[in-house]
Design a protein around this motif. Structure first.
Motif, PDB file in Angstrom:
ATOM      1  N   SER A 106       0.182   2.629  -5.938  1.00  0.00           N
ATOM      2  CA  SER A 106       1.001   1.459  -5.608  1.00  0.00           C
ATOM      3  C   SER A 106       1.549   0.877  -6.901  1.00  0.00           C
ATOM      4  O   SER A 106       2.455   1.464  -7.498  1.00  0.00           O
ATOM      5  CB  SER A 106       0.210   0.437  -4.780  1.00  0.00           C
ATOM      6  N   ALA A 107       1.033  -0.231  -7.361  1.00  0.00           N
ATOM      7  CA  ALA A 107       1.561  -0.856  -8.585  1.00  0.00           C
ATOM      8  C   ALA A 107       0.523  -1.802  -9.164  1.00  0.00           C
ATOM      9  O   ALA A 107      -0.402  -2.235  -8.476  1.00  0.00           O
ATOM     10  CB  ALA A 107       2.845  -1.616  -8.268  1.00  0.00           C
ATOM     11  N   GLY A 108       0.688  -2.136 -10.413  1.00  0.00           N
ATOM     12  CA  GLY A 108      -0.144  -3.150 -11.045  1.00  0.00           C
ATOM     13  C   GLY A 108      -1.597  -2.769 -11.222  1.00  0.00           C
ATOM     14  O   GLY A 108      -2.430  -3.633 -11.452  1.00  0.00           O
ATOM     15  N   GLY A 109      -1.919  -1.465 -11.109  1.00  0.00           N
ATOM     16  CA  GLY A 109      -3.293  -1.012 -11.271  1.00  0.00           C
ATOM     17  C   GLY A 109      -4.116  -0.982  -9.994  1.00  0.00           C
ATOM     18  O   GLY A 109      -5.269  -0.557 -10.015  1.00  0.00           O
ATOM     19  N   MET A 110      -3.530  -1.454  -8.899  1.00  0.00           N
ATOM     20  CA  MET A 110      -4.286  -1.477  -7.641  1.00  0.00           C
ATOM     21  C   MET A 110      -4.725  -0.063  -7.275  1.00  0.00           C
ATOM     22  O   MET A 110      -3.984   0.876  -7.497  1.00  0.00           O
ATOM     23  CB  MET A 110      -3.418  -2.046  -6.511  1.00  0.00           C
ATOM     24  N   PRO A 111      -5.866   0.114  -6.682  1.00  0.00           N
ATOM     25  CA  PRO A 111      -6.871  -0.870  -6.285  1.00  0.00           C
ATOM     26  C   PRO A 111      -8.066  -0.971  -7.232  1.00  0.00           C
ATOM     27  O   PRO A 111      -9.010  -1.686  -6.938  1.00  0.00           O
ATOM     28  CB  PRO A 111      -7.328  -0.342  -4.934  1.00  0.00           C
ATOM     29  N   THR A 112      -8.028  -0.285  -8.389  1.00  0.00           N
ATOM     30  CA  THR A 112      -9.240  -0.227  -9.214  1.00  0.00           C
ATOM     31  C   THR A 112      -9.206  -1.082 -10.474  1.00  0.00           C
ATOM     32  O   THR A 112     -10.245  -1.311 -11.090  1.00  0.00           O
ATOM     33  CB  THR A 112      -9.532   1.227  -9.640  1.00  0.00           C
TER      34      THR A 112
END
Length: 166
Positions: free
Chosen positions: A116-122
């Motif tokens: 996805s984006a922004g480092g999600m989900p970890t």
């Protein structure tokens, strides 16, 4: 062409002024600042040349971007990522934000990836992404976007970040 013709000329002009360049892959305005200008736009999952676009929600308000940059510089992303390993409820909410983001993006155009984006989900990699997602989706969807927004308080109070288009 992936751009949606329903975006008004005024909104395109405002976003261009905010970014300092014409927007790419613009689909619609996903959130407006209380001043009335766009603050978040929704973009196409792919640019016109087929290149995947890095985010579905693109934060356009220069003032908000700057304030979020301050949070990032203060180490908030590291702190947030560390909390994911010790707070199961937070990690579950963040995973749901990731799934929501993927579902919204894939409803427009599936990219065939679970990134996805922004480092999600970890991990938390980019607060700009999370704040954009939180503003577009509303409270309770992206916990780190909500948290950053609460910390920023009334970022819009000084008025428009760029002169409104005439």
């Amino acid at each position: 062409m992936n751009e949606i013709d329903s975006v008004s000329v005024e909104d395109r002009a405002a976003v261009t002024a905010q970014l300092g360049r014409p927007p790419r892959g613009l689909r619609d305005v996903a959130h407006r600042c209380p001043c009335g200008l766009p603050s978040v736009v929704r973009t196409s999952p792919r640019l016109d040349d087929g290149t995947p676009f890095p985010t579905l929600y693109y934060l356009t308000c220069a003032r908000l971007c700057s304030r979020i940059g301050g949070l990032e510089a203060d180490g908030r992303m590291r702190e947030m990522t560390e909390r994911l390993s010790s707070d199961e409820k937070l990690a579950d909410a963040y995973r749901r934000a990731h799934e929501s983001y993927l579902a919204e993006r894939d409803a427009i155009e599936p990219l065939g990836t679970d990134v996805s984006a922004g480092g999600m989900p970890t991990r938390v990699k980019c607060l700009h992404v999370h704040v954009g997602h939180a503003l577009a989706a509303g409270p309770g969807v992206n916990p780190f976007g909500d948290e950053a927004l609460a910390e920023l308080t009334d970022w819009w109070r000084p008025g428009p970040c760029v002169p409104p288009p005439t």
